[in-house]
Scaffold this motif. Structure first.
Motif, PDB file in Angstrom:
ATOM      1  N   PHE A  39       0.850  -1.190   0.000  1.00 55.46           N
ATOM      2  CA  PHE A  39       0.000   0.000   0.000  1.00 55.46           C
ATOM      3  C   PHE A  39       0.884   1.238   0.000  1.00 55.46           C
ATOM      4  O   PHE A  39       2.108   1.157   0.157  1.00 55.46           O
ATOM      5  N   LEU A  49      -6.398   1.197   9.001  1.00 51.57           N
ATOM      6  CA  LEU A  49      -6.180  -0.229   8.771  1.00 51.57           C
ATOM      7  C   LEU A  49      -7.069  -1.000   9.735  1.00 51.57           C
ATOM      8  O   LEU A  49      -6.934  -0.877  10.951  1.00 51.57           O
ATOM      9  N   GLY A 229      -7.922   0.545   4.558  1.00 49.64           N
ATOM     10  CA  GLY A 229      -7.513  -0.772   4.080  1.00 49.64           C
ATOM     11  C   GLY A 229      -8.075  -1.841   5.010  1.00 49.64           C
ATOM     12  O   GLY A 229      -8.061  -1.671   6.231  1.00 49.64           O
ATOM     13  N   LEU A 236      -4.171  -7.847   2.588  1.00 56.76           N
ATOM     14  CA  LEU A 236      -5.129  -6.789   2.310  1.00 56.76           C
ATOM     15  C   LEU A 236      -6.153  -7.319   1.321  1.00 56.76           C
ATOM     16  O   LEU A 236      -5.792  -7.826   0.251  1.00 56.76           O
ATOM     17  N   ILE A 239      -8.980  -1.901  -0.351  1.00 52.87           N
ATOM     18  CA  ILE A 239      -8.491  -0.590   0.061  1.00 52.87           C
ATOM     19  C   ILE A 239      -9.114   0.451  -0.853  1.00 52.87           C
ATOM     20  O   ILE A 239      -9.159   0.266  -2.077  1.00 52.87           O
TER      21      ILE A 239
END
Length: 323
Positions: A39, A49, A229, A236, A239
């Motif tokens: 990211f 996050l 995200g 992940l 996002i």
């Protein structure tokens, strides 16, 4: 986003922890706490996050600062690859990167006064003369809203919210550009949470700070973050800009998280995505898509191949075969 446009660029970050069984002989197994996370964070923005406990959020944040050494990957901060720096050069670079810990009491030395705690990073990095350091400490106390008589007191003499203000002041001492806020309000009462979040926003506007805000409070993240995200089992899965993600979540896991947030209006009844089972162990993650064991929309392809995080709309990335 190119490296020249971002303050922080993370590429394929991995952190595996060895686990030995029995008496410690034989080949260890590996807990894949963070497994290929990528990211970027622009200067001045807040990346939230989120994810369930154990998904790798905190490990990701600590790997960025090399408080935990990553297993593999790249972390570029302001054009410098942090993972290639020697200890001496990393120590100099740490002036620009700080962390606010989840538990303010555990992160403050009980044997030191608040004045000593706030002056310590200035002494370590040899910033200013003794009188200049003392002036900076008084300035920090004023910035976080604590009285001057706090200087001679110890951490146990303060409330949880006041201790977190001390932790924030310590993180600001060296005038950093980037701060990892690791669930900084989860241990606090709801009314105090709002005060700390407002303080973080005020400091960001005043000093142009960049945040990685780690949290499991989705309503809180929506209020604070520029982009969000979503992590699941070390990866992940989505996002996107905050409002885009909250209004149009694409990954089934993201939708399930958002639908689990309590709705204050009793007349609003949404449909929930039912999730089956528990979060799998990062010691033995499922093959293919890691979410397929709990996903209500699972397909054959999900069990066989792992989807890549790809851009499906401007700024909106998702790792799902359904999209």
């Amino acid at each position: 986003m190119s490296m020249t446009e971002a303050l922080l660029v993370v590429k394929d970050l991995k952190k595996y922890f060895p686990v030995r069984r029995g008496l410690g002989f034989g080949k260890p197994a590996w807990v894949r706490a963070v497994d290929g996370v990528s990211f970027t964070i622009r200067e001045g923005e807040t990346l939230g996050l989120v994810g369930e406990s154990g998904c790798g959020k905190t490990t990701t944040g600590r790997c960025l600062l090399r408080l935990i050494e990553p297993t593999a990957g790249e972390v570029w901060f302001d054009g410098t690859d942090l993972l290639q720096l020697s200890k001496r050069k990393l120590r100099a670079q740490r002036r620009h990167m700080q962390i606010i810990f989840q538990d303010p009491y555990a992160s403050l030395n009980p044997r030191m006064t608040v004045g000593e705690i706030l002056e310590e990073p200035l002494r370590i990095h040899r910033v200013g003369t003794p009188s200049e350091r003392r002036a900076r400490v008084r300035e920090l106390l004023a910035e976080v809203g604590l009285p001057m008589d706090a200087l001679a007191r110890y951490p146990h003499e303060f409330s949880g919210g006041q201790r977190q203000r001390i932790g924030i002041a310590r993180a600001l001492a060296l005038r950093p550009k980037f701060i990892v806020a690791d669930e900084p309000v989860s241990a606090l009462d709801v009314s105090i949470q709002a005060q700390i979040v407002n303080l973080l926003q005020d400091l960001q506007q005043r000093h142009g700070l960049t945040y990685l805000f780690i949290s499991h409070g989705l309503a809180l993240v929506r209020h604070l973050a520029t982009r969000v995200g979503v992590m699941y089992l070390g990866r992940l899965v989505e996002i996107a800009p905050t409002e885009m993600l909250y209004r149009h979540p694409l990954h089934p896991y993201t939708r399930a998280l958002l639908q689990a947030v309590p709705e204050p209006d009793p007349d609003v009844r949404g449909q929930r995505v039912p999730l089956r089972g528990e979060l799998p162990s990062p010691l033995h993650p499922p093959s293919g898509c890691r979410f397929h064991t709990r996903c209500p929309f699972v397909m054959t392809e999900c069990r066989e191949a792992e989807p890549e995080l790809r851009e499906v709309a401007p700024g909106h990335f998702v790792a799902c075969f359904l999209v």
